[in-house]
Design a protein around this motif. Structure first.
Motif, short mmCIF file in Angstrom:
data_model
loop_
_atom_site.label_atom_id
_atom_site.label_comp_id
_atom_site.label_asym_id
_atom_site.label_seq_id
_atom_site.Cartn_x
_atom_site.Cartn_y
_atom_site.Cartn_z
N ASP A 289 5.79 9.27 -15.02
CA ASP A 289 5.80 9.48 -13.56
C ASP A 289 5.87 10.97 -13.25
O ASP A 289 5.17 11.48 -12.38
N ARG B 43 0.84 -1.19 0.00
CA ARG B 43 0.00 0.00 0.00
C ARG B 43 0.89 1.26 0.00
O ARG B 43 0.69 2.18 -0.77
N GLU B 44 1.90 1.22 0.87
CA GLU B 44 2.82 2.35 0.99
C GLU B 44 3.50 2.64 -0.36
O GLU B 44 3.60 3.79 -0.80
N PHE C 2 8.16 15.46 -5.28
CA PHE C 2 8.35 14.81 -6.57
C PHE C 2 8.11 15.76 -7.73
O PHE C 2 8.43 15.45 -8.86
N ALA D 173 2.37 1.84 -3.33
CA ALA D 173 1.39 2.35 -4.29
C ALA D 173 1.13 3.83 -4.05
O ALA D 173 0.98 4.61 -4.99
N VAL D 174 1.07 4.23 -2.77
CA VAL D 174 0.87 5.64 -2.46
C VAL D 174 2.02 6.47 -3.03
O VAL D 174 1.82 7.50 -3.67
N LEU D 175 3.25 5.96 -2.85
CA LEU D 175 4.40 6.68 -3.40
C LEU D 175 4.32 6.77 -4.91
O LEU D 175 4.60 7.82 -5.50
N ARG D 176 3.89 5.67 -5.53
CA ARG D 176 3.73 5.70 -6.99
C ARG D 176 2.71 6.77 -7.38
O ARG D 176 2.91 7.51 -8.34
N SER D 177 1.61 6.86 -6.63
CA SER D 177 0.54 7.79 -7.02
C SER D 177 1.01 9.24 -6.93
O SER D 177 0.54 10.07 -7.70
N VAL D 178 1.91 9.56 -6.03
CA VAL D 178 2.35 10.96 -5.96
C VAL D 178 3.52 11.22 -6.91
O VAL D 178 4.09 12.31 -6.90
N GLY D 179 3.89 10.23 -7.71
CA GLY D 179 4.87 10.52 -8.76
C GLY D 179 6.17 9.75 -8.66
O GLY D 179 7.07 9.97 -9.47
N ALA D 180 6.30 8.85 -7.67
CA ALA D 180 7.54 8.09 -7.57
C ALA D 180 7.61 7.07 -8.70
O ALA D 180 6.62 6.42 -9.02
N GLY D 181 8.79 6.93 -9.29
CA GLY D 181 8.98 5.95 -10.35
C GLY D 181 9.33 4.59 -9.78
O GLY D 181 9.67 4.48 -8.60
N LEU E 87 12.68 4.42 -8.05
CA LEU E 87 12.75 4.91 -6.67
C LEU E 87 12.30 3.82 -5.70
O LEU E 87 12.88 3.63 -4.64
#
Ligand SMILES: Nc1ncnc2c1ncn2[C@@H]1O[C@H](COP(=O)(O)OP(=O)(O)OP(=O)(O)O)[C@@H](O)[C@H]1O
Ligand SMILES: [Mg+2]
Lengths: 420, 240
Positions: B81, A319-320, B113, A322-330, A333
């Motif tokens: 991204d 979950r953590e 980001f 996925a949250v990072l992915r949603s705010v723009g993490a590739g 990262l």
């Protein structure tokens, strides 16, 4: 990069309980591995520092290693002695620069007693060809004078003029005491980091004197010769345990060795200290390698545990991530986040383990010397130890890529709503 | 806005790897800028999958997706991204927040980001923190909570923190996947009002997914999954 490190750190801190356990387990395994290596190097160092400038060690025929162990390192007992006449013959050879006689067999509070001559203080060399120096006092002059090593003085709290009583035989369990003939401390040697520190030096005549009323290793019943009368007897030694010989020229060493090994009067053995030590190491190295292999295995277990723990944690962290992915993490990262966590644990564990080894080294040297009479010289982290440490960290970095890669794959295929 | 359309989809086809029982086919979808769209459909119809595609986290096997005129399918993974960070705010049903960051750090996460959102957040306020505090007060959350651990907040408070995070730095598109379903019904309505008001205030488009069709009345447009997919895939098993 700053974001990445700060996220990795905060996330790891949030699970510090589990991760700290991993740090401890890696620290322990690193400590074991480096400790074994440091000890190995320390023991070798200690042994090779113990004698220098002596070309041949000579004693009654036995195995070269055993001769070295008792004559130089004062470990174990001599099985046979050699005659005084043989010593005189050897010392009189034209090639010989000096000959130091050594007579063993008595002890004091577990410290070995060495019967020798003044040539010992003049010619004995240790470490980098260093001479023995006196912290206080001077060499023995009178018959019941003794010169003690630094460790003896420190542990037993002896100073000049302290009276001491020698015991027959080795070890703390007193077989019989020479209490009728007390010795007086007239000299204390400076610390050398060799078995000399643990030695109590007396003259050969003194060894003879305390055994006047003895026979076959026990006091003669009904016979007692008071100390003040011993000088009336012939105190010329009949036997000694070993001889340390220095030659005028090193090139004569093999000729002299051959002469001793073919000695007419009695069977003798001459060893070159370096050669005997080499033989000792080749025997010990099997044990060393086994120990190293076992500790390397322990490190492997530690690292596998780390991978298992980080991978297990990955499930809960979907979950953590996925949250990072949603705010723009590739995905990269995400990969680094997991890899860094593993590396962080390994680095911390390796650091703690190394510190523990360094701390333990400084405690271990006096302990080993006091407990086993083993002189161990630690001199920082050896190159070999540094290589091992680097290997552990590298291995840690490599295995940390595994959870990193798993997380990377997951973040590519999960979408933003991973099914838990 | 240079482009009038926020979302454009053409002949999209997506199937999960190693899953033959599900596929998503959308012939066409256009959502104009500033729209508030309500998307509903039964469980398993692919709503969340569609949102991941719109965020550029998943790539369709066929077809094109354009967000704000930018063709996602032609961008590199890094660029996608980056684009998502700059222009899209996401809001999920639950567990939106990173448990190891404080309220303020969670809200400011997108700014780490995206430079763009960082700059925009600083356009109206002198500091990022002030910008976050303003959002929180507009979402009627006690601004004294900002340094609190997010795990100490109630679910309703957590959702409002997540909403603030989705909106910080004024992204043009807010995508919300059942943001209200963890709340009780009174709170659902209140939360939705705040969300819609905020989107209106920052002039963002909103695409919200929910099972609960009673909420649809507040939106400017309502879409059903089976209508979206109907044209291409009439035999979808879940058409109601
Ligand atoms: N990460 C994944 N890997 C493989 N299949 C997935 C994955 N996520 C979802 N699916 C499948 O895709 C289909 C659509 O799922 P999705 O989550 O998009 O539906 P949904 O409409 O959001 O449902 P819900 O209303 O329950 O959230 C389901 O059959 C689901 O099993
Ligand atoms: Mg869903």
């Amino acid at each position: 990069m700053k974001t990445l490190l700060s996220l990795a750190f905060h996330s790891a801190w949030n699970r510090k309980g589990t991760l700290m356990l991993m740090v401890v387990s890696i620290a322990l395994s690193v400590m074991l591995l480096l400790g074994v290596e440091q000890l190995r190097a320390g023991v070798r160092n200690g042994f090779s520092q113990s004698v220098s400038g002596t070309d041949l060690v000579i004693g009654a025929r036995t195995s070269p290693i055993q001769l070295m162990l008792y004559a130089v390192f004062r470990l174990g007992d001599a099985t046979h002695n050699m005659h005084w006449s043989s010593f005189e013959k050897l010392a009189g050879r034209p090639a010989v620069a000096f000959a130091i006689p050594i007579s063993l067999g008595d002890s004091h509070q577990g410290f070995p007693v060495i019967g020798t001559q003044l040539s010992y203080f003049e010619h004995f060399r240790y470490g980098d060809k260093r001479v023995l120096e006196f912290m206080q006092g001077a060499p023995f002059a009178d018959i019941f004078d003794t010169v003690i090593g630094a460790e003896v003085a420190e542990q037993l709290n002896y100073s000049l003029n302290t009276e001491i009583i020698l015991s027959h035989g080795q070890g703390v369990h007193r077989l019989a005491e020479h209490e009728d003939k007390p010795f007086r401390v007239v000299g204390i040697l400076k610390r050398t980091g060799t078995p000399v520190d643990r030695s109590i030096h007396v003259s050969l005549a003194a060894i003879e004197a305390i055994h006047l009323d003895w026979q076959a290793g026990a006091p003669m019943p009904g016979v007692s010769i008071p100390a003040q009368y011993v000088k009336k007897f012939n105190l010329q030694p009949k036997e000694i345990t070993a001889v340390l010989i220095g030659l005028k020229s090193r090139s004569g060493v093999f000729q002299m060795q051959r002469y001793v090994n073919n000695f007419q009067d009695e069977p003798l053995l001459a060893v070159l200290p370096g050669v005997a030590l080499g033989e000792l190491w080749s025997i010990v190295s099997v044990v060393e390698k086994t120990l190293l292999a076992v500790s390397a295995l322990v490190v492997t277990v530690g690292l596998s545990g780390l991978v298992a723990v980080v991978l297990a944690g990955l499930g809960e962290r979907r979950r953590e991530l996925a949250v990072l992915r949603s705010v723009g993490a590739g995905p990269l990262l995400v990969f680094m986040l997991l890899a860094i966590e593993g590396l962080l644990v390994v680095l911390l564990g390796a650091l703690l383990g190394t510190l523990a080894v360094v701390a333990a080294s400084s405690l271990a040297a006096p302990f080993l010397q006091a407990k086993f009479g083993l002189t161990v010289v630690f001199s920082g982290l050896t190159t070999q130890t540094q290589l091992l440490l680097a290997a552990v960290i590298l291995a840690g970095a490599l295995v940390s890529l595994i959870p990193g890669y798993r997380a990377y794959r997951m973040s590519l295929t999960d979408g933003l709503m991973p099914r838990l | 806005m240079p482009h009038a359309m926020t979302i454009e989809i053409d002949n999209l086809h997506y199937a999960w790897k190693r899953r033959s029982d599900f596929q998503l086919n959308i012939a066409e979808l256009k959502i104009a800028h500033g729209e508030k769209v309500f998307l509903y459909g039964p469980s398993g119809s692919g709503k969340s999958t569609l949102l991941s595609l719109l965020g550029g986290v998943l790539l369709p096997q066929q077809g094109r997706i354009r967000i704000l005129g930018k063709e996602l399918t032609s961008l590199s993974s890094v660029a996608r991204d980056r684009f998502r960070a700059d222009h899209v705010g996401f809001l999920f049903q639950q567990f939106n927040l990173l448990p190891y960051l404080s309220v303020i750090d969670n809200i400011l996460l997108p700014c780490r980001f995206s430079k763009l959102r960082c700059q925009r957040a600083l356009q109206t306020e002198t500091s990022l923190e002030k910008s976050a505090i303003r959002l929180l007060s507009q979402l009627q959350l006690d601004t004294g909570l900002i340094h609190q651990k997010v795990t100490e907040l109630s679910v309703g408070q957590q959702q409002r923190v997540a909403a603030a995070r989705a909106m910080i730095g004024q992204p043009e598109l807010i995508i919300a996947d059942e943001p209200t379903s963890a709340l009780d019904s009174d709170r659902q309505v209140a939360f939705l009002d705040l969300l819609l008001a905020q989107c209106a205030a920052s002039n963002a488009s909103l695409l919200m997914v929910s099972h609960d069709r009673r909420l649809a009345t507040r939106f400017s447009q309502t879409l059903a999954m089976h209508d979206l997919c109907a044209g291409v895939n009439p035999t979808m098993p879940f058409s109601s």
